[in-house]
Design a protein around this motif. Structure first.
Motif, PDB file in Angstrom:
ATOM      1  N   VAL A 144       0.871  -1.181   0.000  1.00 53.47           N
ATOM      2  CA  VAL A 144       0.000   0.000   0.000  1.00 53.47           C
ATOM      3  C   VAL A 144       0.906   1.228   0.000  1.00 53.47           C
ATOM      4  CG1 VAL A 144      -1.815   1.262   1.210  1.00 53.47           C
ATOM      5  CG2 VAL A 144      -1.792  -1.244   1.276  1.00 53.47           C
ATOM      6  N   LEU A 145       1.023   1.860  -1.135  1.00 53.53           N
ATOM      7  CA  LEU A 145       1.888   3.038  -1.242  1.00 53.53           C
ATOM      8  C   LEU A 145       1.210   4.290  -0.694  1.00 53.53           C
ATOM      9  CD1 LEU A 145       3.622   2.681  -4.732  1.00 53.53           C
ATOM     10  CD2 LEU A 145       4.472   2.018  -2.485  1.00 53.53           C
ATOM     11  N   VAL A 146      -0.105   4.405  -0.943  1.00 49.06           N
ATOM     12  CA  VAL A 146      -0.846   5.586  -0.471  1.00 49.06           C
ATOM     13  C   VAL A 146      -2.194   5.125   0.073  1.00 49.06           C
ATOM     14  CG1 VAL A 146      -1.813   7.839  -1.069  1.00 49.06           C
ATOM     15  CG2 VAL A 146       0.242   7.012  -2.251  1.00 49.06           C
ATOM     16  N   SER A 147      -2.476   5.473   1.321  1.00 54.77           N
ATOM     17  CA  SER A 147      -3.791   5.185   1.890  1.00 54.77           C
ATOM     18  C   SER A 147      -4.816   6.137   1.293  1.00 54.77           C
ATOM     19  CB  SER A 147      -3.752   5.337   3.411  1.00 54.77           C
ATOM     20  OG  SER A 147      -2.893   4.376   3.982  1.00 54.77           O
ATOM     21  N   PRO A 148      -6.103   5.783   1.302  1.00 57.28           N
ATOM     22  CA  PRO A 148      -7.118   6.633   0.696  1.00 57.28           C
ATOM     23  C   PRO A 148      -7.077   8.063   1.221  1.00 57.28           C
ATOM     24  CG  PRO A 148      -8.054   4.512   1.264  1.00 57.28           C
ATOM     25  CD  PRO A 148      -6.678   4.535   1.847  1.00 57.28           C
ATOM     26  N   THR A 149      -7.079   8.995   0.301  1.00 58.34           N
ATOM     27  CA  THR A 149      -7.005  10.408   0.647  1.00 58.34           C
ATOM     28  C   THR A 149      -7.571  11.236  -0.488  1.00 58.34           C
ATOM     29  OG1 THR A 149      -5.511  12.241   1.186  1.00 58.34           O
ATOM     30  CG2 THR A 149      -4.659  10.535  -0.265  1.00 58.34           C
ATOM     31  N   THR A 150      -8.022  12.443  -0.167  1.00 53.10           N
ATOM     32  CA  THR A 150      -8.473  13.362  -1.212  1.00 53.10           C
ATOM     33  C   THR A 150      -7.320  14.207  -1.743  1.00 53.10           C
ATOM     34  OG1 THR A 150      -9.089  14.973   0.491  1.00 53.10           O
ATOM     35  CG2 THR A 150     -10.822  13.508  -0.316  1.00 53.10           C
ATOM     36  N   ASP A 151      -6.153  14.078  -1.122  1.00 56.10           N
ATOM     37  CA  ASP A 151      -4.950  14.791  -1.570  1.00 56.10           C
ATOM     38  C   ASP A 151      -4.327  13.999  -2.714  1.00 56.10           C
ATOM     39  OD1 ASP A 151      -2.681  16.237  -1.960  1.00 56.10           O
ATOM     40  OD2 ASP A 151      -1.755  15.754  -0.031  1.00 56.10           O
ATOM     41  N   CYS A 177      -6.086  -4.220  -0.940  1.00 56.08           N
ATOM     42  CA  CYS A 177      -7.074  -3.168  -1.210  1.00 56.08           C
ATOM     43  C   CYS A 177      -8.283  -3.307  -0.289  1.00 56.08           C
ATOM     44  CB  CYS A 177      -7.517  -3.240  -2.668  1.00 56.08           C
ATOM     45  SG  CYS A 177      -6.254  -2.764  -3.874  1.00 56.08           S
ATOM     46  N   LEU A 178      -8.778  -4.531  -0.125  1.00 56.63           N
ATOM     47  CA  LEU A 178      -9.946  -4.769   0.726  1.00 56.63           C
ATOM     48  C   LEU A 178      -9.666  -4.386   2.174  1.00 56.63           C
ATOM     49  CD1 LEU A 178     -11.191  -8.209  -0.682  1.00 56.63           C
ATOM     50  CD2 LEU A 178     -12.245  -5.963  -1.016  1.00 56.63           C
ATOM     51  N   ASN A 179      -8.501  -4.765   2.662  1.00 55.34           N
ATOM     52  CA  ASN A 179      -8.143  -4.430   4.047  1.00 55.34           C
ATOM     53  C   ASN A 179      -8.040  -2.922   4.245  1.00 55.34           C
ATOM     54  OD1 ASN A 179      -8.055  -7.122   4.759  1.00 55.34           O
ATOM     55  ND2 ASN A 179      -5.836  -7.310   4.439  1.00 55.34           N
ATOM     56  N   THR A 180      -7.446  -2.247   3.266  1.00 49.72           N
ATOM     57  CA  THR A 180      -7.301  -0.794   3.362  1.00 49.72           C
ATOM     58  C   THR A 180      -8.669  -0.112   3.353  1.00 49.72           C
ATOM     59  OG1 THR A 180      -5.168  -0.915   2.202  1.00 49.72           O
ATOM     60  CG2 THR A 180      -6.246   1.234   2.301  1.00 49.72           C
ATOM     61  N   ILE A 181      -9.556  -0.587   2.471  1.00 50.34           N
ATOM     62  CA  ILE A 181     -10.903  -0.020   2.398  1.00 50.34           C
ATOM     63  C   ILE A 181     -11.651  -0.245   3.711  1.00 50.34           C
ATOM     64  CG2 ILE A 181     -13.158  -0.274   1.293  1.00 50.34           C
ATOM     65  CD1 ILE A 181     -11.616  -0.882  -1.327  1.00 50.34           C
ATOM     66  N   GLU A 182     -11.509  -1.447   4.272  1.00 53.34           N
ATOM     67  CA  GLU A 182     -12.188  -1.763   5.528  1.00 53.34           C
ATOM     68  C   GLU A 182     -11.728  -0.849   6.656  1.00 53.34           C
ATOM     69  OE1 GLU A 182     -12.948  -5.553   8.566  1.00 53.34           O
ATOM     70  OE2 GLU A 182     -11.466  -5.696   6.950  1.00 53.34           O
ATOM     71  N   GLN A 183     -10.416  -0.672   6.788  1.00 54.62           N
ATOM     72  CA  GLN A 183      -9.884   0.180   7.850  1.00 54.62           C
ATOM     73  C   GLN A 183     -10.304   1.631   7.653  1.00 54.62           C
ATOM     74  OE1 GLN A 183      -8.328  -0.883  10.625  1.00 54.62           O
ATOM     75  NE2 GLN A 183      -8.708  -2.946   9.826  1.00 54.62           N
ATOM     76  N   PHE A 184     -10.260   2.083   6.422  1.00 55.46           N
ATOM     77  CA  PHE A 184     -10.647   3.468   6.144  1.00 55.46           C
ATOM     78  C   PHE A 184     -12.142   3.659   6.368  1.00 55.46           C
ATOM     79  CE2 PHE A 184     -11.820   7.025   3.376  1.00 55.46           C
ATOM     80  CZ  PHE A 184     -10.910   7.982   3.803  1.00 55.46           C
ATOM     81  N   GLY A 185     -12.939   2.646   6.009  1.00 55.88           N
ATOM     82  CA  GLY A 185     -14.382   2.726   6.182  1.00 55.88           C
ATOM     83  C   GLY A 185     -14.787   2.870   7.629  1.00 55.88           C
ATOM     84  N   LYS A 186     -14.030   2.267   8.549  1.00 51.72           N
ATOM     85  CA  LYS A 186     -14.340   2.387   9.968  1.00 51.72           C
ATOM     86  C   LYS A 186     -14.204   3.825  10.441  1.00 51.72           C
ATOM     87  CE  LYS A 186     -12.928  -2.327  11.191  1.00 51.72           C
ATOM     88  NZ  LYS A 186     -11.938  -3.170  11.933  1.00 51.72           N
ATOM     89  N   VAL A 187     -13.295   4.545   9.827  1.00 54.34           N
ATOM     90  CA  VAL A 187     -13.086   5.952  10.195  1.00 54.34           C
ATOM     91  C   VAL A 187     -14.144   6.846   9.559  1.00 54.34           C
ATOM     92  CG1 VAL A 187     -11.484   7.900  10.050  1.00 54.34           C
ATOM     93  CG2 VAL A 187     -10.610   5.587  10.427  1.00 54.34           C
ATOM     94  N   LEU A 188     -14.495   6.534   8.301  1.00 53.69           N
ATOM     95  CA  LEU A 188     -15.383   7.408   7.537  1.00 53.69           C
ATOM     96  C   LEU A 188     -16.854   7.068   7.702  1.00 53.69           C
ATOM     97  CD1 LEU A 188     -14.856   9.788   5.604  1.00 53.69           C
ATOM     98  CD2 LEU A 188     -15.145   8.197   3.703  1.00 53.69           C
ATOM     99  N   ALA A 189     -17.155   5.869   8.188  1.00 56.44           N
ATOM    100  CA  ALA A 189     -18.551   5.430   8.293  1.00 56.44           C
ATOM    101  C   ALA A 189     -19.340   6.355   9.209  1.00 56.44           C
ATOM    102  CB  ALA A 189     -18.618   4.004   8.817  1.00 56.44           C
ATOM    103  N   GLY A 190     -20.578   6.614   8.804  1.00 54.23           N
ATOM    104  CA  GLY A 190     -21.465   7.446   9.616  1.00 54.23           C
ATOM    105  C   GLY A 190     -22.850   6.854   9.629  1.00 54.23           C
ATOM    106  N   ALA A 191     -23.844   7.721   9.664  1.00 55.71           N
ATOM    107  CA  ALA A 191     -25.229   7.261   9.692  1.00 55.71           C
ATOM    108  C   ALA A 191     -25.599   6.512   8.422  1.00 55.71           C
ATOM    109  CB  ALA A 191     -26.165   8.457   9.889  1.00 55.71           C
TER     110      ALA A 191
END
Length: 323
Positions: A144-151, A177-191
């Protein structure tokens, strides 16, 4: 004011059109009855003197406008919707690029890797700004070179610095990719729950190594509802020079098509740099935006209200009273 419709949220309100039809029929019947009553008047000469001068067709204009107003307002009550393209500002996209030695083949000019870098940079630049983009590269292992970001700058720099290595662990790349999405989703998940996500997998050859097979990883992606868009990159005639030997590296379309089908994604064939650009442009549109049904009742309310106002004005001008 656009009135293109995509559907109705409360179509049962159209039952009011039956009432409108009854009112229209009643108006016609009243006009016919009035005409009959006039014809029964025996002293027509006296009637001509005492009755007001008969108006032309425009005496029906107020009633017609009122009918139009009621029709428009009924449509608005039915909850019309329209389809609108809106940015996926919560979306997560993982771009997985194959950096195995086969990517130095020149069947896509100047090389598969260099063409991929140019197209990937274009994809990054054109992707909707609100989408979170990450980058995974894979050869013998996945990184994983870059984690999901808007930058976007970090992703661009990582793409520019891609280096080749031996072997191809496609399954491990998907898992990363799946693991990265899962970890990022825990931070971004909302209602609204986890954000929508997609993997864009670009590779040119057969899977050669890894702890998880590509098909098993694709099934995991399907369970997580994360489609994989695969780009089969290169041609069947690709050749690379490894330690002085010319080694054939034909593209594996079947494997990439299978991954896409299992995960619920799409398969794309890119046998040239130009085709690769088109594929990335298409993916950018699909990923960056989504079609949503939005409320479209306001134009109907506005037009209905204006029609009612004009109807009242016309009635006062033509008959001196409101119909």
């Amino acid at each position: 004011m656009g009135l293109a419709l995509g559907g109705f949220t409360a179509p049962w309100w159209f039952a009011l059109l039956l009432v409108l039809g009854v009112l229209a029929g009643g108006y016609v019947w009243a006009q016919v009855r009035r005409r009959r009553n006039v014809m029964r008047f025996t002293n027509l000469e006296l009637l001509e003197k005492v009755a007001p001068r008969r108006q032309g067709w425009y005496r029906h204009l107020p009633a017609a406008l009122l009918g139009v107003a009621l029709l428009l307002l009924t449509v608005s009550l039915a909850g019309p919707t329209t389809t609108e393209r809106v940015p996926r500002n919560r979306a997560v996209v993982m771009l997985a690029i194959d950096v195995s030695l086969s990517m130095k083949a020149t069947d896509v000019q100047p090389t598969r890797l260099e063409a991929a870098q140019v197209a990937a940079r274009s994809f990054v630049d054109d992707l909707t700004p609100g989408v979170n983009l990450g980058l995974v590269t894979f050869a013998g292992t996945a990184t994983v070179l870059v984690s999901p970001t808007t930058d976007r700058e970090g992703v661009r720099q990582a793409i520019d610095g891609l280096r080749l290595a031996e072997s191809t662990a496609t399954g491990d790349a998907i898992v990363a990719c799946l693991n990265t999405i899962e970890q990022f989703g825990k931070v971004l998940a909302g209602a609204e729950g986890p954000p929508p996500a997609r993997i864009v997998l670009m590779t040119d050859g057969k899977e050669m190594t890894g702890t998880t097979t590509a098909s098993a990883a694709a099934r995991d992606a399907a369970k997580a509802r994360i489609p994989i868009s695969t780009i089969s990159f290169g041609t069947s005639g690709g050749v690379v020079d490894i330690e002085g030997k010319r080694v054939p590296v034909p593209v594996d379309d079947d494997a990439m098509r299978e991954i896409a089908e299992i995960s619920g994604g799409e398969f794309h064939k890119a046998a040239s740099a130009e085709q690769l650009h088109r594929v990335y442009d298409t993916l950018g549109e699909q990923i960056g935006y989504e079609n949503k049904q939005i409320d479209a009742s306001r134009p109907w309310v506005v037009l209905g209200t204006l029609s009612a106002i004009v109807a009242v004005g016309a009635a006062l001008l033509t008959g001196g009273r409101i119909p």
